[in-house]
Design a protein around this motif. Sequence first.
Motif, PDB file in Angstrom:
ATOM      1  N   LYS A 118       0.804  -1.227   0.000  1.00 39.09           N
ATOM      2  CA  LYS A 118       0.000   0.000   0.000  1.00 39.09           C
ATOM      3  C   LYS A 118       0.836   1.277   0.000  1.00 39.09           C
ATOM      4  O   LYS A 118       0.356   2.322   0.440  1.00 39.09           O
ATOM      5  N   ASN A 132       2.785   5.518   2.445  1.00 41.92           N
ATOM      6  CA  ASN A 132       1.641   5.135   3.275  1.00 41.92           C
ATOM      7  C   ASN A 132       2.096   4.128   4.334  1.00 41.92           C
ATOM      8  O   ASN A 132       2.568   4.502   5.407  1.00 41.92           O
ATOM      9  N   TYR A 133       2.000   2.844   4.048  1.00 41.46           N
ATOM     10  CA  TYR A 133       2.439   1.832   5.018  1.00 41.46           C
ATOM     11  C   TYR A 133       3.952   1.877   5.244  1.00 41.46           C
ATOM     12  O   TYR A 133       4.440   1.561   6.326  1.00 41.46           O
ATOM     13  N   ASP A 156       3.321  -5.315  -3.202  1.00 39.50           N
ATOM     14  CA  ASP A 156       2.110  -4.773  -3.825  1.00 39.50           C
ATOM     15  C   ASP A 156       1.295  -5.798  -4.599  1.00 39.50           C
ATOM     16  O   ASP A 156       0.108  -5.600  -4.830  1.00 39.50           O
ATOM     17  N   ASP A 196      -3.622  -7.124   3.004  1.00 38.04           N
ATOM     18  CA  ASP A 196      -2.716  -6.261   3.756  1.00 38.04           C
ATOM     19  C   ASP A 196      -1.424  -6.974   4.139  1.00 38.04           C
ATOM     20  O   ASP A 196      -1.447  -8.129   4.581  1.00 38.04           O
TER      21      ASP A 196
END
Length: 346
Positions: free
Chosen positions: A163, A167-168, A221, A226
């Motif tokens: 993600k 972000n992550y 990705d 998740d």
Amino acid sequence: MKAIIVGLGRIGSENDCTDCGYSRSHVGALYLNGGFELVGAVETNFDRASAARQQWCWPSDFPISESLTTFQGAEPELVVLATGPNGRADLVRQAIELSPRLILIEKPVTTSLAEAVEINQHLEKAGIASQVMFHRHYDPRHLALKAELGKSRPLFVQARYNKGLFNYGSHMLDLLQSLCGSITTVRHIPMERDVSETIDPSLSFHCSFAAGGSATVQGMDRVPYDQFEMDLFFSDKVIQVNNGGCEILTRQVTADLYYPGYAHMAHPETLQTVADLTSGPVRGFDGLYSAIAKFLEYGKSLSGCDMGGAVIIQAILEAVKESASRKGQEISVEDVLPPGNHHFSM
């Protein structure tokens, strides 16, 4: 303590539920942790504003504006910026005009190191405290893990995320530094596919720590679920941070487990220091807002990531991108920081 929130999207409001018993959004945390009075909100999307008004049973006269400048004279002690990184510097300047005592900023703070430095300078000049929404600093399980490690450092860390790097990936870098110390150098690991057209690709990279040891962080990705996982390798065990920290497990190294003369890792068990803590999602929202309340009411210091710490994380992100552009050349994080900004602790 008066508060104003900017952004009523998923992290600002929508993620919460009425019967969770803990907070999953900023609005929920403001209401669940006593002492805050939400006096207004900013949201440019009409449907989101309407949904939040219905979700939180706000009366018709509760102010939801399209601009933070509307709240001049409201005298909030806390301003929460629960929006994406675009236009962050302008939002921070508008928030500073309201003279709050603290501004809480969602991650990623921005996508530009120069803008992150600029934001930090504005906050320092105004004398306004800051926190960045890396909420694992206040989650009971992660606090217990950090206490378990003490001054010990893993020999090696293997981590996985998806993600997006900003972000992550920013969460991953914050957690790595919290558990293992300052990151000094990074080196991009080439990927099998072209990500040049991806807005925020999950880049893979290797990093080294000032205290010794290193980590390999793998971008994931291509998996449709998740990924935020971390294995910390010690001489006698492996500690696993799984599912974003919802599970923290340990696997003891055991001699003769399967074959005489060979040592293997035993089946995973819940790390003893977190065994008595409530399982389930990471619960850093409530810990963060409780700490902010104590800061505002009693002046108690905050232990999370402030804007100065966010500048360092932004510099690491920039170093990863620079290494990728230089075909995996090792990049010093300190060299990425602009001149005059090396006062940030490395």
